[in-house]
Design a protein around this motif. Structure first.
Motif, short mmCIF file in Angstrom:
data_model
loop_
_atom_site.label_atom_id
_atom_site.label_comp_id
_atom_site.label_asym_id
_atom_site.label_seq_id
_atom_site.Cartn_x
_atom_site.Cartn_y
_atom_site.Cartn_z
N ILE B 165 0.84 -1.20 0.00
CA ILE B 165 0.00 0.00 0.00
C ILE B 165 0.88 1.25 0.00
O ILE B 165 0.63 2.20 -0.74
N ILE B 166 1.95 1.22 0.81
CA ILE B 166 2.83 2.39 0.86
C ILE B 166 3.46 2.63 -0.50
O ILE B 166 3.49 3.76 -1.01
N PHE B 167 3.94 1.58 -1.14
CA PHE B 167 4.59 1.76 -2.44
C PHE B 167 3.60 2.26 -3.49
O PHE B 167 3.90 3.18 -4.25
N TYR B 168 2.43 1.66 -3.49
CA TYR B 168 1.39 2.10 -4.43
C TYR B 168 1.10 3.59 -4.23
O TYR B 168 1.04 4.36 -5.20
N SER B 169 0.96 4.01 -2.97
CA SER B 169 0.64 5.41 -2.69
C SER B 169 1.77 6.33 -3.14
O SER B 169 1.51 7.40 -3.70
N LEU B 170 3.02 5.90 -2.90
CA LEU B 170 4.14 6.73 -3.34
C LEU B 170 4.10 6.91 -4.85
O LEU B 170 4.33 8.01 -5.37
N LEU B 171 3.81 5.82 -5.57
CA LEU B 171 3.75 5.90 -7.03
C LEU B 171 2.66 6.87 -7.48
O LEU B 171 2.88 7.69 -8.37
N ILE B 172 1.49 6.76 -6.85
CA ILE B 172 0.38 7.65 -7.24
C ILE B 172 0.74 9.09 -6.93
O ILE B 172 0.50 10.01 -7.73
N LEU B 173 1.37 9.31 -5.76
CA LEU B 173 1.79 10.67 -5.40
C LEU B 173 2.72 11.23 -6.46
O LEU B 173 2.55 12.36 -6.92
N LEU B 174 3.72 10.42 -6.86
CA LEU B 174 4.67 10.88 -7.87
C LEU B 174 3.98 11.12 -9.21
O LEU B 174 4.20 12.13 -9.87
N ALA B 175 3.12 10.16 -9.59
CA ALA B 175 2.48 10.25 -10.89
C ALA B 175 1.54 11.44 -10.95
O ALA B 175 1.35 12.04 -12.01
N SER B 176 0.95 11.82 -9.81
CA SER B 176 0.02 12.95 -9.80
C SER B 176 0.71 14.26 -10.20
O SER B 176 0.07 15.20 -10.65
N LEU B 177 2.04 14.28 -10.02
CA LEU B 177 2.79 15.47 -10.42
C LEU B 177 2.58 15.80 -11.88
O LEU B 177 2.71 16.94 -12.30
N VAL B 178 2.25 14.78 -12.69
CA VAL B 178 2.14 15.00 -14.12
C VAL B 178 1.06 16.03 -14.43
O VAL B 178 1.12 16.75 -15.42
#
Lengths: 254, 269
Positions: B165-178
Motif C-alpha cells: 500500500i505504501i509503495f502504491y501510494s508513493l507511485l500515485i503521489l509521484l504520478a500525480s505530479l504530471v
C-alpha cells in the motif's frame, strides 16, 4: 540545437543522473560495511573512492543511443536520417556529448569540492598526478568503447525484433561485468579472469583501477592497449553490422 | 449493498482487462520468455553479489548470508507483485497524458484511478520475479539456523501488504505530479531510485539516509521491515507504525490524485 533541447528536459536529466547513481550508492553502502569488518580487502577509504569514481565514470561513459537506434530501425523512422547529407551516427555523437555536459554540471563540482575539502576520506592514491595522466586517456577510451558497443546493440534491430530486450540483458550483465556491483579486485579469481575477456570491464572498472593505483604503471599501459584493441574490434563490428543491416533492411510500412 | 455491488463490478472490469492482457502477452511469445529470462539474470547478478560479499565477511551490519538472501528474495516477490499489477500502468501515465489519450480514460465507465492503476496485467513479472523470489526465499529459509514461527509469518504477510500500500501510494503521489508539470518522463528514473535500495538491509546505510528512508520516504517499510519480522528482529511499535503510515500515505495519494485530476486539461483540446 541539441543544447536547447536538453535544457528543456532539466528535471529528467537530474533524475537520470540520480537513477544512474542509485546502484553504485547501494553497492557502496554494502561494501563499505564489508571493508569495516574485513581488514584484508579494500580499506574503507578505497571502497568509498572506488564507488564514487564509478558513479562519476558511469555518468561520463554511459551510452543509450542504441535504444533510439533500435526503435528507429523497427518503426522505420531511421529513413529521415538516411536521407540527410551526413552519416547518421553524428546525431548520436552530438546528442550524447551534450547530454553528458549537462549531466556533469552538478556531480563534477560536488566531486571536486569533496575531494579538496575532505582529502582524508579518500584514498591517497587519487592525488598522485601520474595516475591522472593515465586516467584521463583511459576514461576517454572507455567513453568511445561504451558508445560504439551500444551502437552495435542498436544495430541488432536490423535482424531481431527483440533488440530492446537484448539491450536490457546487456544492461544487467554490465552491472556485474563492469564492476558496479562488485569491485573487480574483490571478485573470485576465476570470475575476474573470465570477465576480463569481455569489453565491459574496460568501460567502468579500468579507469577506476588506474586512478586508484590498483594497476602498476606497466599494467596501466597494458590496460589502455586492451581498451584500444576493443574499440578497434567493435568499430569494425559496428561498421559490418551497419553495412549488412542496411542491405537487407526494408522500411516497414513504406 | 452499493459497496459490494461496486467492488463486484470492479472485479469484473479487472478480470476482463487481465484476460485481454494475457492474450496480448501471449501474442509476443519470444518477448514474454525473454522477459522471464531477464528477471532470472537480474536475480542471478544480485545473488552473485551476495555470495561474493559473504566470501569476504561473516555478517554485514548484523545480517547473516541467509538473512541477506531473504531480503533479496522478498524484494523480488514484492516488486514482482507490484510490477504484475500496477507499476508499469502508473509509470506509463506521463506519456499517456502527454499524448492526450488520457481523455479516453476519463470517459470510461470505471473509476479513473482504478483504470489507470490496474489496466494491464504483466504475467512475465509474475513468473519471473515472484517465481524467482519464492525459490530464493525457500532456499534461504532452509539455510537459516532457526525457523520462524507462525506469528512471524503472519506479521510478515501483514507487513508486506502495508508495504504494498505504501509503495502504491508513493507511485500515485509521484504520478500525480504530471497534472502540474505536464511532462514527467523522469518518473521511470524515480522508480529506479525507489526500488534500488529495497534489495539490501537498511542497517548498512549511514544514520541520516536510513532515518530519511524509514520515516520521510518510508521505503524501509516495503521490504526491510517485513524481512525484520521473519528474521525475528521486529520491534513491537513497528507494526502499528506500518499500518499508520500505509493509511496516511494512501489518503495523501488519493487527495493528490483528486487535486491533480481537477487541474487536468487535455493535451489536444
Amino acid at each position: 540545437m541539441e543544447w536547447g533541447r536538453v535544457l528543456e528536459y532539466r528535471i529528467d536529466v537530474i533524475a537520470w543522473s540520480l537513477a544512474a547513481a542509485s546502484i553504485p550508492l547501494v553497492s557502496l553502502a554494502l561494501w563499505y560495511n564489508v571493508s569495516l569488518q574485513n581488514p584484508t580487502g579494500l580499506s574503507p577509504q578505497e571502497t568509498l573512492t572506488y564507488f564514487l569514481l564509478v558513479i562519476f565514470i558511469k555518468i561520463i561513459t554511459d551510452a543509450w543511443n542504441g535504444f533510439f537506434t533500435a526503435w528507429e530501425i523497427l518503426n522505420g523512422d531511421i529513413v529521415k536520417y538516411l536521407i540527410r547529407p551526413f552519416p547518421m551516427i553524428w546525431n548520436d555523437i552530438i546528442n550524447n556529448t551534450v547530454e553528458k555536459c549537462i549531466k556533469l554540471l552538478i556531480p563534477l563540482p560536488l566531486f571536486i569540492f569533496f575531494l579538496f575539502s575532505f582529502p582524508h576520506t579518500f584514498s591517497p592514491q587519487i592525488f598522485i598526478p601520474s595516475h591522472w595522466l593515465l586516467f584521463i586517456p583511459s576514461l576517454l577510451l572507455a567513453l568511445i568503447l561504451s558508445f560504439t558497443l551500444e551502437t552495435c546493440f542498436g544495430f541488432l534491430a536490423f535482424w531481431l525484433e527483440e533488440a530492446q530486450q537484448i539491450r536490457s540483458f546487456k544492461n544487467i550483465f554490465e552491472l556485474v561485468a563492469s564492476g558496479v556491483l562488485i569491485p573487480f579486485i574483490l571478485m573470485p579469481p576465476t570470475v575476474r579472469t573470465a570477465l576480463s575477456f569481455l569489453p565491459f570491464r574496460y568501460i567502468v572498472s579500468v579507469p577506476a583501477e588506474i586512478l586508484l593505483g590498483q594497476a602498476s604503471f606497466n599494467q596501466s599501459i597494458q590496460l589502455l592497449l586492451y581498451q584500444t584493441v576493443w574499440i578497434f574490434l567493435i568499430i569494425m563490428l559496428a561498421y559490418t553490422l551497419w553495412q549488412k543491416g542496411l542491405q537487407r533492411y526494408a522500411v516497414p510500412g513504406q | 449493498m452499493p459497496f459490494l455491488a461496486n467492488s463486484r463490478y470492479l472485479w469484473r472490469v479487472w478480470r476482463a482487462n487481465t484476460r485481454a492482457s494475457l492474450i496480448r502477452e501471449m501474442e509476443f511469445r519470444s518477448n514474454f520468455f525473454l522477459g522471464i529470462l531477464r528477471q532470472g539474470l537480474w536475480l542471478a547478478a544480485f545473488i552473485f553479489m551476495i555470495e561474493t560479499i559473504f566470501s569476504h565477511t561473516q555478517s554485514i551490519a548484523g545480517w547473516q548470508k541467509p538473512e541477506a538472501l531473504i531480503i533479496l528474495a522478498l524484494s523480488r516477490i514484492v516488486e514482482g507483485i507490484m510490477d504484475t499489477f500496477f507499476t508499469h500502468n502508473i509509470a506509463d501515465l506521463p506519456s499517456i497524458v502527454q499524448k492526450g489519450s488520457f481523455d479516453f480514460y476519463l470517459t470510461k465507465p470505471s473509476p479513473v484511478l482504478f483504470y489507470t492503476s490496474f489496466k494491464q496485467f504483466y504475467l512475465h513479472s509474475t513468473i519471473g520475479q515472484i517465481g524467482g523470489g519464492l525459490a530464493t526465499f525457500l532456499y534461504a529459509l532452509s539455510q537459516l539456523n532457526y525457523q520462524p514461527n507462525l506469528n512471524a509469518w503472519l506479521i510478515m504477510i501483514l507487513l508486506v501488504m502495508t508495504g504494498l500500500i505504501i509503495f502504491y501510494s508513493l507511485l500515485i503521489l509521484l504520478a500525480s505530479l504530471v497534472f502540474y508539470i505536464e511532462r514527467l518522463e523522469a518518473l521511470w528514473s524515480f522508480l529506479q531510485l525507489i526500488t534500488e535500495p529495497l534489495t539490501v538491509p537498511f542497517d548498512v546505510f549511514p544514520t541520516t539516509p536510513r532515518l530519511a528512508l524509514t520515516y520521510a520516504l518510508p521505503l524501509a517499510f516495503i521490504v526491510f521491515v517485513p524481512a525484520q519480522a521473519i528474521t525475528g528482529r521486529l520491534q513491537l511499535w513497528q507494526l502499528p507504525t506500518a499500518i499508520a503510515l500505509a493509511a496516511i500515505f494512501l489518503i495523501l495519494a488519493n487527495l493528490a490524485w483528486r487535486a491533480g485530476l481537477r487541474r487536468y486539461s487535455s493535451a489536444s483540446s
